[in-house]
Design an enzyme around this catalytic site. Structure first.
Site, PDB file in Angstrom:
ATOM      1  N   ASP A 125       0.869  -1.178   0.000  1.00 26.24           N
ATOM      2  CA  ASP A 125       0.000   0.000   0.000  1.00 26.24           C
ATOM      3  C   ASP A 125       0.901   1.222   0.000  1.00 26.24           C
ATOM      4  OD1 ASP A 125      -2.366  -1.487   0.121  1.00 26.24           O
ATOM      5  OD2 ASP A 125      -2.376  -1.503   2.306  1.00 26.24           O
ATOM      6  N   ASP A 144      -7.002  -1.316  -4.378  1.00 29.94           N
ATOM      7  CA  ASP A 144      -8.026  -0.864  -3.423  1.00 29.94           C
ATOM      8  C   ASP A 144      -8.890   0.227  -4.037  1.00 29.94           C
ATOM      9  OD1 ASP A 144      -6.822  -2.556  -1.545  1.00 29.94           O
ATOM     10  OD2 ASP A 144      -5.594  -0.940  -0.707  1.00 29.94           O
TER      11      ASP A 144
END
Length: 173
Positions: A125, A144
């Protein structure tokens, strides 16, 4: 206009490939060029890049459970859902284009994150948005973002979906 089923399948797979490639290329660039927890300000401190390896799911949920449970809930079950969803959109030709696009985004995002968990043991991330006290996110990635946009499209569509008008019959006395 009715699209040839092979052309439709090709378009679905092409959009899916673009989604997965965008996710994987962005993660690869971050893995190679950004140290873990290094923060790079892109737009002040409102939009930053910060590399974080996430062994859980959304907002690190599930990262403290045992590895077999994580594998089942973060790899096996999502992969089954992805395969069922992919089969559904390839076979069901009456899905509205916006709904189809939303599902493709969710499938692509899911594949991108599962691929990371299998290959790297975690999901990379790196995006963070902070608009002061008004709004901020957790650290997320392109996969995401695709999943969130897909879900948002479907929620917006369902919100604005025309409800059937029910006309009440007059009560006879």
């Amino acid at each position: 206009m009715k699209t040839n089923p092979y052309t439709r399948a090709l378009i679905i797979l092409l959009i899916l490939a673009v989604t997965i490639i965008a996710d994987q290329v962005s993660k690869s660039i971050i893995r190679k060029n950004v140290a873990e927890y290094q923060v790079i300000n892109v737009i002040g401190n409102h939009f930053t890049i910060e590399k974080v390896e996430n062994t859980g799911a959304f907002l690190s949920m599930g990262d403290s459970v045992s590895k077999p449970i994580r594998i089942i809930f973060l790899n096996v079950i999502p992969m089954i859902l992805i395969l069922v969803s992919l089969g559904y959109i390839l076979v069901k030709t009456t899905i509205k284009n916006t709904t189809l696009f939303a599902i493709i985004l969710m499938i692509g995002g899911g594949i991108g994150n599962i691929y990371d968990r299998i290959l790297h043991g975690s999901v990379t991330d790196f995006l963070y948005i902070d608009l002061g006290g008004v709004f901020h996110t957790g650290v997320f990635n392109v996969a995401d973002l695709c999943i969130t946009v897909g879900i948002s499209i479907i929620l917006i569509q369902s919100w604005f979906k025309k409800k059937p008008v029910v006309v009440a019959e007059p009560i006879e006395e």
